[in-house]
Design a protein around this motif. Structure first.
Motif, PDB file in Angstrom:
ATOM      1  N   UNK A  62      -9.416   0.120  -5.122  1.00  0.00           N
ATOM      2  CA  UNK A  62      -8.567   0.454  -3.889  1.00  0.00           C
ATOM      3  C   UNK A  62      -7.252   0.263  -3.896  1.00  0.00           C
ATOM      4  N   UNK A  63      -6.366   1.064  -3.099  1.00  0.00           N
ATOM      5  CA  UNK A  63      -5.013   0.964  -2.916  1.00  0.00           C
ATOM      6  C   UNK A  63      -4.864   0.639  -1.551  1.00  0.00           C
ATOM      7  N   UNK A  64      -4.146  -0.284  -1.007  1.00  0.00           N
ATOM      8  CA  UNK A  64      -4.133  -0.512   0.570  1.00  0.00           C
ATOM      9  C   UNK A  64      -2.720  -0.212   0.818  1.00  0.00           C
ATOM     10  N   UNK A  65      -2.649   0.964   1.890  1.00  0.00           N
ATOM     11  CA  UNK A  65      -1.265   1.513   1.782  1.00  0.00           C
ATOM     12  C   UNK A  65      -0.901   1.061   3.234  1.00  0.00           C
ATOM     13  N   UNK A  66       0.456   0.991   3.526  1.00  0.00           N
ATOM     14  CA  UNK A  66       1.071   0.391   4.769  1.00  0.00           C
ATOM     15  C   UNK A  66       0.924   1.723   5.706  1.00  0.00           C
ATOM     16  N   UNK A  67       0.583   1.597   6.679  1.00  0.00           N
ATOM     17  CA  UNK A  67       0.644   2.686   7.689  1.00  0.00           C
ATOM     18  C   UNK A  67      -0.568   3.645   7.300  1.00  0.00           C
ATOM     19  N   UNK A  68      -0.064   5.108   7.244  1.00  0.00           N
ATOM     20  CA  UNK A  68      -1.151   5.907   6.855  1.00  0.00           C
ATOM     21  C   UNK A  68      -0.570   6.537   5.323  1.00  0.00           C
ATOM     22  N   UNK A  69      -1.399   6.829   4.447  1.00  0.00           N
ATOM     23  CA  UNK A  69      -0.939   7.291   3.082  1.00  0.00           C
ATOM     24  C   UNK A  69      -0.348   8.680   3.226  1.00  0.00           C
ATOM     25  N   UNK A  70      -0.445   9.513   4.304  1.00  0.00           N
ATOM     26  CA  UNK A  70       0.178  10.795   4.326  1.00  0.00           C
ATOM     27  C   UNK A  70       1.583  10.739   4.703  1.00  0.00           C
ATOM     28  N   UNK A  71       2.159   9.222   5.303  1.00  0.00           N
ATOM     29  CA  UNK A  71       3.709   9.494   5.861  1.00  0.00           C
ATOM     30  C   UNK A  71       4.602   8.647   5.012  1.00  0.00           C
ATOM     31  N   UNK A  72       5.404   9.328   4.146  1.00  0.00           N
ATOM     32  CA  UNK A  72       6.445   8.624   3.143  1.00  0.00           C
ATOM     33  C   UNK A  72       5.535   7.711   2.540  1.00  0.00           C
ATOM     34  N   UNK A  73       4.583   7.824   1.597  1.00  0.00           N
ATOM     35  CA  UNK A  73       4.140   6.934   0.705  1.00  0.00           C
ATOM     36  C   UNK A  73       3.859   7.869  -0.750  1.00  0.00           C
ATOM     37  N   UNK A  74       4.113   7.138  -1.573  1.00  0.00           N
ATOM     38  CA  UNK A  74       4.241   7.833  -3.032  1.00  0.00           C
ATOM     39  C   UNK A  74       2.598   7.875  -3.599  1.00  0.00           C
ATOM     40  N   UNK A  75       1.585   6.999  -3.040  1.00  0.00           N
ATOM     41  CA  UNK A  75       0.468   7.031  -3.635  1.00  0.00           C
ATOM     42  C   UNK A  75      -0.424   8.125  -4.193  1.00  0.00           C
ATOM     43  N   UNK A  76      -0.560   9.014  -3.127  1.00  0.00           N
ATOM     44  CA  UNK A  76      -1.357  10.253  -3.254  1.00  0.00           C
ATOM     45  C   UNK A  76      -0.575  11.174  -4.577  1.00  0.00           C
ATOM     46  N   UNK A  77       0.694  11.364  -4.394  1.00  0.00           N
ATOM     47  CA  UNK A  77       1.242  11.800  -5.386  1.00  0.00           C
ATOM     48  C   UNK A  77       1.190  11.487  -6.649  1.00  0.00           C
ATOM     49  N   UNK A  78       1.367  10.190  -6.803  1.00  0.00           N
ATOM     50  CA  UNK A  78       1.225   9.366  -8.258  1.00  0.00           C
ATOM     51  C   UNK A  78      -0.224   9.763  -8.657  1.00  0.00           C
ATOM     52  N   UNK A  79      -1.419   9.542  -7.926  1.00  0.00           N
ATOM     53  CA  UNK A  79      -2.761   9.769  -8.386  1.00  0.00           C
ATOM     54  C   UNK A  79      -2.849  11.156  -8.570  1.00  0.00           C
ATOM     55  N   UNK A  80      -2.475  12.095  -8.153  1.00  0.00           N
ATOM     56  CA  UNK A  80      -2.714  13.434  -8.726  1.00  0.00           C
ATOM     57  C   UNK A  80      -1.873  13.766  -9.806  1.00  0.00           C
ATOM     58  N   UNK A  81      -0.613  13.016 -10.071  1.00  0.00           N
ATOM     59  CA  UNK A  81       0.147  13.238 -11.348  1.00  0.00           C
ATOM     60  C   UNK A  81      -0.424  12.655 -12.384  1.00  0.00           C
ATOM     61  N   UNK A  82      -1.374  11.534 -12.368  1.00  0.00           N
ATOM     62  CA  UNK A  82      -1.915  10.676 -13.445  1.00  0.00           C
ATOM     63  C   UNK A  82      -3.242  11.815 -13.696  1.00  0.00           C
TER      64      UNK A  82
END
Length: 259
Positions: free
Chosen positions: A111-131
């Motif tokens: 798990x990655x714990x993301x501040x706020x919501x992962x859809x609002x100005x956070x890079x985690x989802x884009x990075x995982x899709x890139x991987x």
């Protein structure tokens, strides 16, 4: 197959995560924390408190992932800014992919714990899709939404984000250097390394500012922008020196009747 959960944990208060998020936390074998250095140790301290308060199955382990350097200069042109972000994301993706491959078993949940919501100005989802797009590492992932700092800001000031029949605009600070976009009179500003609004010469603007929202260190200031801009700049400097980091956001609202 490896499974990853991207969990929105709200703006900082351990009680501002959802029941869905609590259930997800208790499925996790490995929590991946991005290590941003000693000066921002309080960020991971808040994550530790969330785990302490909500996880009832203490079988998990924590893996710290180093944070690559990034050029955050306000003077970057839009093109150079996008290049800096791309390079930073690529470096972060390498660290994250290595951590997943070496620290998460084939049948485990990370798990990655993301501040706020992962859809609002956070890079985690884009990075995982890139991987995943590189086809070198296989995993499934799902997203658990969280409370955003935008919502916490409105709650702290006891205001709605919108006025009747009007849109809400959410933007990074570099997009308001020349003022609010025409026709958008309620603008939430995020990712501001300073207080960009202090440079706006617009007497029609009111600001609702908040830092460390929903935490014990919460600070809020509101008023006509020309009247409170200096106070916000001073507060940001003092709080950053005190804590070693600052997370803040603000709403700018234009009153067309003020000229």
């Amino acid at each position: 197959m490896r499974e990853l959960l991207v969990i929105g944990i709200g703006p900082g208060h351990p009680d501002q995560i959802t029941v869905q998020a609590v259930r997800a936390l208790n499925r996790v074998d490995v929590f991946f924390f991005i290590d941003k250095g000693e000066s921002k140790a309080g960020l991971n301290g808040a994550r530790d408190e969330i785990l302490h308060r909500h996880v009832t199955t203490p079988r998990y382990r924590i893996v710290n992932i180093p944070e690559p350097a990034r050029d955050r200069s306000r003077s970057l042109t839009q093109g150079r800014y996008r290049t800096a972000v791309r390079d930073w994301r690529e470096a972060r993706a390498e660290f994250i992919a290595t951590a997943i491959a070496t620290e998460l078993g084939e049948d485990e949940v990370g798990a990655f714990l993301v501040w706020g919501d992962p859809s609002v100005y956070d890079s985690t989802l884009g990075i995982l899709d890139g991987i995943l797009a590189q086809n070198a590492l296989a995993f499934e992932y799902s997203v658990i939404p969280g409370v955003t700092s935008v919502q916490a800001l409105a709650a702290a000031h006891r205001i709605p984000l919108n006025r009747v029949g009007e849109p809400i605009h959410i933007t990074p600070a570099r997009r308001i250097a020349d003022g609010l976009p025409e026709g958008l009179d309620s603008t939430v500003v995020m990712l501001d390394p300073e207080f960009t609004a202090a440079d706006l010469d617009d007497p029609t603007l009111t600001v609702f500012w908040g830092a460390y929202l929903s935490t014990a260190d919460e600070a809020v200031i509101a008023g006509p922008l020309p009247d409170v801009a200096d106070a916000i700049v001073e507060a940001r400097t003092r709080l950053r020196d005190q804590h070693g980091w600052i997370m803040d956001t603000y709403l700018l609202r234009r009153d067309p009747a003020v000229q």
